[in-house]
Design a protein around this motif. Structure first.
Motif: not given
Length: 87
Positions: A26-27, A43-44, A63-64
């Motif tokens: 995502h990020a 994920c931080w 979502t992946q």
């Protein structure tokens, strides 16, 4: 850590060792900086959790899935096969 120029997180959870791409889907931040608990890594940055076995996200915003890799323990060495994904 890097394996053949690929960022890989090596994680121990519930007595097992896992390897997954060290980039949140995502990020695009390092997952290895997040918390590991009950077979997941968080994920931080935005709090998405990923299943260490499958790489699939447990909750949004991700979502992946992230790629996971087969791990073999050989004595004190952790061997990771980047071309072999866990299912």
């Amino acid at each position: 850590m890097e394996v053949d120029d690929n960022p890989v997180a090596i994680v121990r959870s519930e007595g097992q060792v896992y390897a997954l791409r060290d980039v949140c889907s995502h990020a695009e931040v390092n997952l290895s900086e997040g918390e590991v608990e009950d077979g997941t890594i968080e994920c931080w940055l935005h709090g998405s959790c990923f299943d260490l076995r499958t790489g699939k996200p447990i909750n949004p915003p991700a979502t992946q899935a992230v790629p996971t890799y087969v791990v073999k323990i050989d004595g004190d060495d952790v061997l990771v096969a980047l071309n072999t994904k866990n299912s």
